[in-house]
Design an enzyme around this catalytic site. Sequence first.
Site, PDB file in Angstrom:
ATOM      1  N   HIS A  49       0.870  -1.172   0.000  1.00 31.39           N
ATOM      2  CA  HIS A  49       0.000   0.000   0.000  1.00 31.39           C
ATOM      3  C   HIS A  49       0.908   1.223   0.000  1.00 31.39           C
ATOM      4  CE1 HIS A  49      -3.087  -2.812   1.899  1.00 31.39           C
ATOM      5  NE2 HIS A  49      -3.557  -2.470   0.715  1.00 31.39           N
ATOM      6  N   ASP A  52       2.275   1.765   3.332  1.00 26.71           N
ATOM      7  CA  ASP A  52       3.291   0.787   3.763  1.00 26.71           C
ATOM      8  C   ASP A  52       4.660   1.304   3.310  1.00 26.71           C
ATOM      9  OD1 ASP A  52       1.486  -1.229   4.727  1.00 26.71           O
ATOM     10  OD2 ASP A  52       1.169  -1.925   2.671  1.00 26.71           O
TER      11      ASP A  52
HETATM   12  C1  3MF Z   1      -9.439  -6.500   0.413  1.00 27.81           C
HETATM   13  C2  3MF Z   1      -8.214  -6.771  -0.333  1.00 27.81           C
HETATM   14  C3  3MF Z   1      -7.131  -5.758  -0.163  1.00 27.81           C
HETATM   15  C4  3MF Z   1      -6.362  -5.527  -1.436  1.00 27.81           C
HETATM   16  C5  3MF Z   1      -5.170  -4.663  -1.192  1.00 27.81           C
HETATM   17  C6  3MF Z   1      -4.372  -4.366  -2.415  1.00 27.81           C
HETATM   18  C7  3MF Z   1      -6.227  -5.477   2.008  1.00 27.81           C
HETATM   19  O1  3MF Z   1     -10.367  -7.484   0.300  1.00 27.81           O
HETATM   20  O2  3MF Z   1      -8.121  -7.765  -1.000  1.00 27.81           O
HETATM   21  O3  3MF Z   1      -6.263  -6.215   0.856  1.00 27.81           O
HETATM   22  O4  3MF Z   1      -5.944  -6.717  -2.013  1.00 27.81           O
HETATM   23  O5  3MF Z   1      -5.593  -3.486  -0.634  1.00 27.81           O
HETATM   24  O6  3MF Z   1      -5.120  -3.744  -3.356  1.00 27.81           O
END
Ligand code: 3MF
Length: 344
Positions: A49, A52
């Site tokens: 992210h 992150d």
């Molecule tokens: C939520 C997800 C997310 C996305 C991530 C990357 C937190 O259901 O799947 O995980 O995969 O944000 O885009």
Amino acid sequence: MASNYRFSFGPWNISEGADPFGPPVRPTIEFGKKLAAYKRLGFEGVQLHDDDAVPNVDQKSAAELQREAAALKSLLEGEGLVPEFVAPRLWEDPRGVDGGYTSNDPQARQWAIDRTKRAIDIAAALGTKLMVLWLAREGTYIRESKNAIQAYGWQLEAVNALLAHHPEIQLAIEPKPNEPMDQAYVPTIGHALALAYRSADPARVGGLIETAHARLAGLDPSDEMAFALAAGKLWSVHLNDQNGLKFDQDKSFGAADLRGAYNQVRILELADYAGTRRFVGLDVKTMRTQKADVAEKHLANSKAIFLRLVEKVRSFPRQVEQQCIAARDYEALELAVLEHLMGK
Ligand code: 3MF
Ligand code: MG
């Protein structure tokens, strides 16, 4: 050789645990410690992210973003790791509470676009062209709260603004039908690719299929992948598993539906996905109440199951398949698949 796939996961896949009814069950692990787990578990790619990569993205100047992203780039290189993608985490900011790109509030919409442009700048500084858009809150809790036609227009405008921001960035939309919203606006890969083809540069908009998200939409993940693969637009996957229609479980790959997992691997093999050098991403969580000392096993286990299934796909007797298909004897084909999976 079943070893030619490249694997990735995100730092959120090593998590604190807990459920909506209870306290955290595992201590927080700092980002640096998580990075050390990648090589240990046999992973090369890091899904990120924006925050992150650079904490407090919104508060940083352009120069700070560049400097911190460059520092992370060398940290990753030092660990022998590759950043797979960056995804803007719009859904955890109060401004994104009612959606970012499709919020009724013009200031929130502008913030969502600006924040994503920053995420693109971070991706560029890290050296990846891939931006994943999980459209978390783009949707509604109740339909009467938004004009969905207008919202789809705003969503397209946002995609075009992002494409215009950087000439090489590629947007992979990760569809999900619900959670956190009651209904999301881009629930399937069909919706995502329709948006892609309506965009200013269709060649730079594709998709990422997550197993659980397809299941939550009542669809078969392997067919969702096939739809994107047929268009050359499967730019990543989030393999995991899901036991029916409930909260997004992110179970270990194959844990709920081994045959479904086999079929996802089969479709990736049929497309020579490994040959594209795109990552096999996992988006798995350990079971909520597991203790910290076993809370990485889901990652290694999911990868091991994937590789075992690659062997299963490659060793399936083609002749039997062809004969059964020619005779239209699907009962025999099904039995052959089940026996093959059970190791007879
Ligand atoms: C939520 C997800 C997310 C996305 C991530 C990357 C937190 O259901 O799947 O995980 O995969 O944000 O885009
Ligand atoms: Mg995901």
